[in-house]
Enzyme design. Structure first.
Site, mmCIF file in Angstrom:
data_model
loop_
_atom_site.group_PDB
_atom_site.id
_atom_site.type_symbol
_atom_site.label_atom_id
_atom_site.label_comp_id
_atom_site.label_asym_id
_atom_site.label_seq_id
_atom_site.Cartn_x
_atom_site.Cartn_y
_atom_site.Cartn_z
ATOM 1 N N TYR A 66 80.786 54.391 27.565
ATOM 2 C CA TYR A 66 81.433 54.660 28.856
ATOM 3 C C TYR A 66 82.896 55.031 28.653
ATOM 4 O O TYR A 66 83.390 56.032 29.184
ATOM 5 C CB TYR A 66 81.309 53.421 29.739
ATOM 6 C CG TYR A 66 82.042 53.484 31.061
ATOM 7 C CD1 TYR A 66 81.460 54.114 32.167
ATOM 8 C CD2 TYR A 66 83.289 52.895 31.222
ATOM 9 C CE1 TYR A 66 82.123 54.158 33.381
ATOM 10 C CE2 TYR A 66 83.955 52.934 32.439
ATOM 11 C CZ TYR A 66 83.367 53.564 33.516
ATOM 12 O OH TYR A 66 84.018 53.610 34.716
ATOM 13 N N LYS A 94 84.912 58.604 29.515
ATOM 14 C CA LYS A 94 86.077 58.616 30.402
ATOM 15 C C LYS A 94 87.284 59.221 29.679
ATOM 16 O O LYS A 94 88.077 59.951 30.288
ATOM 17 C CB LYS A 94 86.389 57.202 30.893
ATOM 18 C CG LYS A 94 85.329 56.633 31.834
ATOM 19 C CD LYS A 94 85.088 57.526 33.035
ATOM 20 C CE LYS A 94 84.106 56.921 34.018
ATOM 21 N NZ LYS A 94 83.799 57.813 35.151
#
Length: 258
Positions: free
Chosen positions: A158, A162
């Site tokens: 994740y 990002k």
């Protein structure tokens, strides 16, 4: 200096949370708001709210991971409004995938890539021709996460995607600068939304420690993101591009001191 009246904006994931707050804030400033929302019930709720509040808009049930669906949405925007002035790539989700990188799977990598990075490529690529139509520039706003700027054990994949949004934002800003299309990012710290019910998930006995986690002493709310988005969409930020607003209550700046 905030004059957005008559402009057209697309907000992805605009049916709830930060996306909903951004869409409603734009509507208050006279923007024609297009909402792409995967959940039918949420889409219907936004549509009803827009009608009740007199907001000019278009609400469509769209999975932004699907190139064909996004292309059809672009056609509908072109047919109704002719162009697009503001694009808010708001969709993103950790998808409940938390754990050590060593035990993660390729399927999990693909799932997180589709919803946190690839869909931004898909939507932006499809909407760029509409943003170029006015000849007067525009504003692309990518909603990322503060996890793009610090380590997050248990959320390595994740965090990596990002961080990828940061690179995308900076490079696209340079590429589109001559056309006066600005590209910026909002990077929120933990924010109370339908997706992340942080206050409800936090043991009450630990809530008193919030001021030690976050210098401003609270978790984020969707309206924080709405304020940042209005700023980045308006001429208040006319000379800002390729950068990030850390919407984090000072958490990143505090680092190890808190």
């Amino acid at each position: 200096m905030i004059n957005l009246s008559g402009k057209t904006a697309l907000v992805t994931g605009g049916g709830a949370g930060m996306g909903r707050a951004i869409a409603e804030a734009f509507g208050m400033y006279g923007v024609k708001v297009v909402v792409a929302e995967i959940d039918k019930a949420r889409a219907e709720n936004v549509r009803a709210t827009f009608e009740a509040e007199g907001v000019e808009g278009l609400v469509e049930v769209v999975d932004v991971r699907d190139k064909a669906q996004v292309a059809r949405l672009a056609e509908k925007i072109a047919a109704k409004y002719g162009q697009l002035d503001i694009l808010v790539n708001n969709v993103g989700d950790f998808m409940g995938i938390v754990g050590p990188f060593a035990t993660s799977t390729e399927e999990q990598w693909d799932t997180l890539y589709q919803v946190n990075l690839k869909q931004i490529f898909v939507v932006t690529h499809a909407m760029l021709p509409l943003m170029r139509k006015s000849g007067h520039g525009g504003s692309i706003i990518n909603v990322s996460s503060i996890e793009a700027f610090r380590g997050i054990p248990g959320g390595v994949i994740y965090g990596a995607f990002k961080a990828g949004i940061t690179g995308f934002t900076q490079s696209l800003a340079v590429e589109l600068g001559p056309e006066h299309i600005r590209v910026n990012t909002i990077a929120p710290e933990t924010t109370n939304t339908e997706q992340v019910k942080v206050t409800a998930w936090t043991n009450p006995k630990y809530m008193s420690h919030t001021e030690r986690w976050i210098p401003l002493g609270r978790f984020g709310v969707p309206q924080d993101a709405a304020g940042c988005a209005v700023f980045l969409a308006s001429d208040l930020s006319a000379w800002g591009t390729g950068t990030t607003i850390h919407m984090d209550g000072g958490a990143l700046a505090a680092a190890g001191w808190y």
